[in-house]
Design an enzyme around this catalytic site. Sequence first.
Site: not given
Length: 291
Positions: A153, A140
């Site tokens: 996360y 990400s």
Amino acid sequence: MTAPRAVLLTGASSGTGLSSGTGRAAALRLHRAGWPVYATARNVDALAELAAEGIQVLHLDVTDERSMVDAVEKITADHGGVGTLINNAAYSLNGTIGETPIEEVRRQFETNVFGLSRLTQLVLPGMRAHGQGRVVIMSSIFGQFATPGRGYYQATKHALEAIGDSLRHEVAGFGIKVVLIEPSPVLGGFVPTTVADLGMVRREGSELYDDFWEHFVDWHGAYRETEHPTGRGRMAVRAETVAKVIEKAVTSDNPRIRYRIGVPSRLLPRMRWTIGDRLFEKFVRSFFPIP
């Protein structure tokens, strides 16, 4: 031996979280390009649309060893091994570092890091035996820096960056290629409309960040509008765009080490390097929700 072409893709249901829709879009794109795709998820019923397209669907829970072994054995029986593993299964844990119960943190890492690592271990022997293979890891933009409210996360995505880089060197001699995918925020992938939708588990009686979470939800509204995004949403990417890049990572004879998708993912690492940590910290505080 003929190298297997079978693609094992985790997290193929629509699901929730930032990767929402990318697994499904990638499965469809690769299948339509002629690849034998095995799309997997914890809930096979959620894969009915993919099955109707002729895609093989399997139950696979990256926190369940038996389900991972069964999936790899099934594909090996059908095709001689897994040719490409696309590690896409993940979810986004919302919560501050100090207020998130540690059991929730462990669950986040079990799914996003440990499950991915174990499944990768299971496919590597077959890839080594055939002298080639490909491991695609869905990271990400937040594998490059972190923001308040989703630090655990983002920590899992930072971990995947290290795992991918280390693994690439370890398996290159066996003809196995390792690729990291770093999308910018995906439109429609993060769609809470209320604080309750965040699914947070907080310490009992903790109200330290209530105002922050209200702002957090409002701020992400820019990414809820998928048809005609405005403001920050215009810098987000679509699941289909991510799927197209995943196809490149799978099919290229010489794939990139990293595919950074969207302007934010390409720009921000360079920006941090150029302006330094102090100024980049000021940028984060000015752009993202801050308690």
